[in-house]
Design a protein around this motif. Structure first.
Motif, short mmCIF file in Angstrom:
data_model
loop_
_atom_site.label_atom_id
_atom_site.label_comp_id
_atom_site.label_asym_id
_atom_site.label_seq_id
_atom_site.Cartn_x
_atom_site.Cartn_y
_atom_site.Cartn_z
N LYS A 128 -16.50 -4.15 8.34
CA LYS A 128 -16.17 -5.26 7.44
C LYS A 128 -14.67 -5.38 7.19
O LYS A 128 -14.14 -6.47 7.03
N ASN A 129 -13.99 -4.24 7.11
CA ASN A 129 -12.56 -4.27 6.80
C ASN A 129 -11.68 -4.19 8.04
O ASN A 129 -10.47 -4.05 7.92
N HIS A 130 -12.30 -4.25 9.19
CA HIS A 130 -11.57 -4.19 10.47
C HIS A 130 -10.62 -3.01 10.52
O HIS A 130 -9.45 -3.14 10.88
N ILE A 131 -11.09 -1.85 10.14
CA ILE A 131 -10.22 -0.68 10.11
C ILE A 131 -10.11 -0.06 11.51
O ILE A 131 -11.12 0.19 12.16
N LYS A 132 -8.86 0.14 11.92
CA LYS A 132 -8.62 0.77 13.21
C LYS A 132 -8.38 2.27 13.00
O LYS A 132 -7.98 2.70 11.92
N VAL A 133 -8.62 3.06 14.07
CA VAL A 133 -8.48 4.52 13.90
C VAL A 133 -7.10 4.95 13.43
O VAL A 133 -6.95 5.99 12.81
N SER A 134 -6.10 4.13 13.73
CA SER A 134 -4.75 4.54 13.34
C SER A 134 -4.33 3.99 11.97
O SER A 134 -3.22 4.24 11.53
N ASP A 135 -5.20 3.26 11.30
CA ASP A 135 -4.85 2.69 10.00
C ASP A 135 -4.88 3.74 8.89
O ASP A 135 -5.75 4.60 8.88
N PRO A 136 -3.95 3.61 7.93
CA PRO A 136 -4.00 4.51 6.77
C PRO A 136 -5.32 4.36 6.03
O PRO A 136 -5.89 3.28 5.99
N ILE A 137 -5.78 5.45 5.47
CA ILE A 137 -7.04 5.44 4.72
C ILE A 137 -6.74 5.79 3.27
O ILE A 137 -6.14 6.83 2.98
N ARG A 138 -7.11 4.89 2.39
CA ARG A 138 -6.85 5.14 0.97
C ARG A 138 -7.84 6.16 0.43
O ARG A 138 -9.03 6.08 0.69
N CYS A 139 -7.30 7.13 -0.31
CA CYS A 139 -8.14 8.25 -0.77
C CYS A 139 -8.17 8.34 -2.28
O CYS A 139 -7.13 8.38 -2.92
N PRO A 140 -9.35 8.46 -2.87
CA PRO A 140 -9.44 8.68 -4.31
C PRO A 140 -8.73 9.96 -4.76
O PRO A 140 -8.09 10.00 -5.80
N VAL A 141 -8.83 11.03 -3.95
CA VAL A 141 -8.08 12.25 -4.26
C VAL A 141 -7.56 12.88 -2.97
O VAL A 141 -8.09 12.63 -1.89
N MET A 142 -6.53 13.68 -3.11
CA MET A 142 -5.99 14.38 -1.94
C MET A 142 -6.48 15.83 -1.95
O MET A 142 -6.85 16.36 -2.99
N ALA A 143 -6.45 16.45 -0.77
CA ALA A 143 -6.87 17.86 -0.68
C ALA A 143 -5.93 18.74 -1.49
O ALA A 143 -6.35 19.73 -2.09
N GLY A 144 -4.67 18.39 -1.50
CA GLY A 144 -3.73 19.10 -2.37
C GLY A 144 -2.53 19.71 -1.69
O GLY A 144 -1.42 19.67 -2.20
N GLY A 145 -2.72 20.29 -0.53
CA GLY A 145 -1.68 21.12 0.04
C GLY A 145 -0.62 20.43 0.87
O GLY A 145 0.48 20.93 1.03
N LEU A 146 -0.97 19.28 1.43
CA LEU A 146 -0.09 18.68 2.43
C LEU A 146 0.16 17.21 2.10
O LEU A 146 -0.74 16.39 2.25
N PHE A 147 1.35 16.89 1.65
CA PHE A 147 1.65 15.49 1.37
C PHE A 147 3.14 15.25 1.21
O PHE A 147 3.91 16.16 0.93
N SER A 148 3.51 13.98 1.43
CA SER A 148 4.90 13.55 1.22
C SER A 148 4.95 12.58 0.05
O SER A 148 4.13 11.68 -0.05
N ILE A 149 5.92 12.79 -0.81
CA ILE A 149 6.07 11.93 -1.99
C ILE A 149 7.56 11.72 -2.25
O ILE A 149 8.37 12.66 -2.09
N ASP A 150 7.92 10.52 -2.59
CA ASP A 150 9.31 10.21 -2.95
C ASP A 150 9.74 11.16 -4.07
O ASP A 150 9.04 11.33 -5.06
#
Ligand code: LR7
Ligand code: MN
Length: 578
Positions: A296-318
């Motif tokens: 329905k949302n035409h999501i491609k494998v390389s598209d970002p996926i919005r997440c309600p929560v993150m796993a915690g250990g690995l992320f980039s933030i301004d």
């Protein structure tokens, strides 16, 4: 063609902010992979591969994309290319003995090159994707306590080898007061060959949350990138993360977390379309997007996926945005819950969390923590979660407590610490409600605010409970009468609005008093299939006490529980949870 390169992904509705961004120069992700063609049957005997990882001759069966480290690869090295390694029979004993040093195969890890190649697991579309040529720089922050030498080194090497130098401001190693000797002088000496690596040593054990804050305080890059200390970054991992932060500084970007097998150290690709979610009581997990949703949302494998929560250990933030959000709650101890805290904070206060499929990082998932907890592990984690629930969950916090954490409500026994600063922060940032979060970010969450509600029907008298002028009685059941509407809450109270059914101090009478979730005497046990309303404080008593209607249907009192008595059987109109 330029237009085509602009980020026009709408992986989930409402992601249109980035469409309006002016088109700047776009460049190829630097880790343009060398296509490596390997002969599966020959690989054991192959000599060195050339500097791009390509072998020139031979019958070619297996196609793999490997990274572009300019060093020759010894294809005979253990674990090379992320392949499974095996412990020689003679060493089995030793490898078993050393397992508990890290709760993974420490022995094998030691034999594997610190800069081994791993398969490029990015979806093919990523190879064509471009990123902006003026991306922000990042400080990579690893905090660790007693990390295994070989995995710590492999983590650092993977960042050094697979990050464009101009984007990597520095690598900060925050030593959370490790006890191992090799993490002292030996580590200093080893890292001194890399000008970008800095070691920060904490004088006392802070736990990963405050250790990350200590690293962030020293960081000079535009973006903070947090990583666990037993990971391997894949080719081209960094640019796609920074590109998202660049597009919108309130985007928090996570790589796909792949698996470094704890037993054979192989690098294992994970399924696409996974997002971070949680179940009650705030337990993190992965969930695959449904085919329907993808279509329905035409999501491609390389598209970002919005997440309600993150796993915690690995992320980039301004970096500045991290501080605007107040970083982590510094009152969180050692391990656990901080991923929930930062996730709720990001979404409720105007940001977004995304998994970026073109960025991939392997992580060793372990069965146990290889370090001690200064206090009891279970108590530490549940205290952290209670802090998060109190600050961020609003009325939904009862659902959290109702899933096995009622004891945390007893503030005399459990001190979750001062929350004033966190509550003030939420007000200052004018963050949205948890109800908003559930409805807009995570509508799939099952979050009924009561376990049961409606009329409370007594099977023996065939009458319903009524509240009149502050006292309880019975009446002919009538759904239209608000005075007959009660709720059975997650904290096990039986209440109408803010009046809770309570046994009286003396005798066996039952009255109403103001609800207070911290008061154990207001709790009742009720299951839709058992019908009883058992007074929970009686749980420990030899005689269990239950709510009973007088046979004439006018009185209500506490009696010894008797599962055969219909006068002790109650049924609500609606049940939302067992
Ligand atoms: O007291 C401590 N001090 C530390 O510096 C405890 C830990 N640490 C370090 C530790 O050495 C490691 O580098 O902190 C890092 C994370 O600790 P792990 O690897 O023991 O955590 P984990 O991988 O089991 O758990 C996940 O959840 C944690 C909750 O607090 C953290 O958010 C971890 O970063 C997180 N890991 C991941 O997200 C990787 C994917 C796991 C999943 C799902
Ligand atoms: Mn980890």
């Amino acid at each position: 063609q330029m237009v085509q390169m602009v980020d026009k992904r709408k992986s989930v509705a409402k992601d249109n902010k980035t469409d309006s961004l002016p088109v700047k120069t776009l460049v190829q992700v630097t880790a343009k992979p060398a296509q490596l063609l390997l002969n599966a049957s020959n690989i054991q005997t192959a000599e060195l591969l050339d500097s791009t990882g390509v072998r020139k001759q031979g019958g070619l069966h297996v196609v793999m994309n490997l990274d572009v480290t300019h060093k020759p690869r010894d294809s005979r090295a253990l674990g090379q290319f992320g392949w499974a390694a095996e412990v020689p029979l003679d060493d089995l004993e030793e490898s078993r003995r050393r397992w508990s040093e890290g709760y993974f195969n420490v022995f094998l890890s030691e034999q594997i090159p610190v800069d081994r190649a791993i398969p490029d697991t990015r979806p093919p579309a990523c190879l064509k994707k471009l990123v902006h040529d003026d991306l922000p720089t990042t400080s990579v922050i690893f905090c660790f306590v007693d990390e295994v030498w070989s995995t710590l080194l492999r983590s650092v090497h993977s960042v050094l080898n697979r990050s464009p130098p101009h984007l990597l401001k520095e690598i900060l190693l925050v030593d959370d007061c490790s006890t191992k000797d090799y993490l002292k002088d030996k580590l200093d000496a080893y890292m001194s060959q890399f000008p970008k690596v800095r070691i920060i040593r904490l004088k006392e054990r802070h736990g990963l949350i405050r250790a990350r804050l200590a690293g962030a305080a020293e960081a000079k890059g535009d973006v903070l990138t947090f990583l666990d200390s037993h990971i391997e970054c894949n080719v081209g991992w960094l640019e796609p993360l920074l590109d998202r932060v660049y597009l919108d500084r309130k985007k928090v970007a996570c790589p796909v977390i792949e698996v470094i097998n704890d037993k054979d150290m192989s690098y294992v690709m994970v399924d696409n379309f996974q997002r971070g979610i949680f179940k009650w009581p705030l337990v993190f997990g992965w969930s695959t997007l449904s085919d329907d949703f993808i279509r329905k949302n035409h999501i491609k494998v390389s598209d970002p996926i919005r997440c309600p929560v993150m796993a915690g250990g690995l992320f980039s933030i301004d970096r500045k945005y991290f501080y605007e959000l107040g970083g982590y709650d510094p009152g969180l101890d050692v391990w656990g819950g901080e991923n929930m805290e930062i996730s709720f904070k990001i979404w409720m206060c105007g940001g977004e969390i995304e998994i970026i499929p073109c960025s991939r990082v392997g992580h060793i998932f372990r069965g146990e923590n290889p370090y001690g907890f200064p206090k009891d592990r279970q108590k530490t984690v549940e205290r952290n979660l209670a802090r998060v629930a109190e600050v961020w969950l609003d009325e939904y916090k009862e659902i959290f407590y109702g899933h096995g954490y009622l004891h945390l409500l007893n503030k005399n026994l459990i001190d979750i610490g001062n929350l004033t600063a966190q509550v003030q922060l939420r007000e200052k940032l004018q963050c949205k409600s948890f109800k908003w979060y559930v409805e807009n970010v995570y509508p799939e969450l099952e979050a009924p605010l009561a376990k049961a509600e409606g009329l409370v029907f007594n099977i023996g008298t065939r009458k319903c409970l009524v509240q009149e002028k502050g006292s309880l009685s019975f009446g002919i059941c009538d759904l239209s009468k608000q005075s007959q509407h009660f709720s059975y809450s997650w904290v096990r109270t039986l209440h109408q609005n803010s009046s809770c059914v309570s046994p009286q101090v003396t005798g066996r009478g039952v009255a109403l008093e103001p609800c207070d979730s911290t008061k154990p005497h207001l709790r009742w046990l009720h299951k839709s299939n058992k019908f009883l309303l058992e007074h929970l404080i009686a749980e420990t008593h030899p005689q269990r006490m239950c709510l009973e209607a007088g046979s004439k249907g006018d009185t209500i009192s506490l009696k010894e529980c008797d599962a055969s008595s219909t006068y002790q059987k109650w049924h609500f109109t609606h049940y939302y949870a067992q």
